[in-house]
Design an enzyme around this catalytic site. Structure first.
Site, PDB file in Angstrom:
ATOM      1  N   ASN A  12     -61.398 -31.839 -40.108  1.00  0.00           N
ATOM      2  CA  ASN A  12     -61.664 -32.291 -41.470  1.00  0.00           C
ATOM      3  C   ASN A  12     -60.518 -33.156 -41.998  1.00  0.00           C
ATOM      4  O   ASN A  12     -59.524 -33.386 -41.300  1.00  0.00           O
ATOM      5  CB  ASN A  12     -61.928 -31.071 -42.369  1.00  0.00           C
ATOM      6  CG  ASN A  12     -62.939 -31.380 -43.458  1.00  0.00           C
ATOM      7  OD1 ASN A  12     -62.940 -32.456 -44.028  1.00  0.00           O
ATOM      8  ND2 ASN A  12     -63.809 -30.425 -43.749  1.00  0.00           N
ATOM      9  N   HIS A  71     -37.205 -27.528 -35.431  1.00  0.00           N
ATOM     10  CA  HIS A  71     -35.800 -27.827 -35.166  1.00  0.00           C
ATOM     11  C   HIS A  71     -34.967 -26.647 -35.627  1.00  0.00           C
ATOM     12  O   HIS A  71     -35.446 -25.767 -36.339  1.00  0.00           O
ATOM     13  CB  HIS A  71     -35.370 -29.113 -35.880  1.00  0.00           C
ATOM     14  CG  HIS A  71     -35.802 -29.156 -37.309  1.00  0.00           C
ATOM     15  ND1 HIS A  71     -35.183 -28.436 -38.302  1.00  0.00           N
ATOM     16  CD2 HIS A  71     -36.828 -29.809 -37.902  1.00  0.00           C
ATOM     17  CE1 HIS A  71     -35.795 -28.645 -39.448  1.00  0.00           C
ATOM     18  NE2 HIS A  71     -36.814 -29.478 -39.229  1.00  0.00           N
TER      19      HIS A  71
END
Length: 122
Positions: free
Chosen positions: A69, A103
């Protein structure tokens, strides 16, 4: 792990980003085909609505008849550990984020700009 500031990876993300921008500006069949060509595998009857973004695309696979979507963000990695696999008959809702990349949160480690990845399988 990988360094997302590597020049090759920067260029690849820029190229992929441009394909995504073209599709989102004009979600035509041709631009959708360019998005699907980023993926090593994209099944039959896959629908992707506008607002789609991915970083690389080369680690994303989508099975048959899946629906993505509007405004989906898929952060894949350029390494196999960051693969994102969406199976057959999956329905991905609006504004979903599939984030296979992250990270370090430790400030000292973060200075190295290294990213790490883990696979997502739906």
């Amino acid at each position: 792990s990988f360094n997302s500031l590597d020049k090759t990876l920067l260029a690849l993300r820029k190229q992929t980003g441009e394909i995504c921008r073209l599709f989102n500006k004009s979600p035509s069949k041709g631009n959708l085909k360019r998005i699907k060509e980023l993926f090593p595998q994209c099944g039959e009857g896959v629908i992707i609505e506008s607002g789609f973004h991915c970083d690389y695309g080369n680690q994303i696979t989508i099975g048959d008849r899946s629906f993505i979507n509007i405004n989906c963000t898929v952060l894949d990695a350029p390494i196999s550990e960051g693969a994102i696999s969406i199976g057959d008959d999956c329905l991905i809702g609006p504004n979903v984020q599939l984030l296979a990349v992250s990270h370090a949160v430790n400030p000292t480690e973060r200075l190295n700009k290294e990213n790490f990845a883990a696979p997502i399988i739906i």
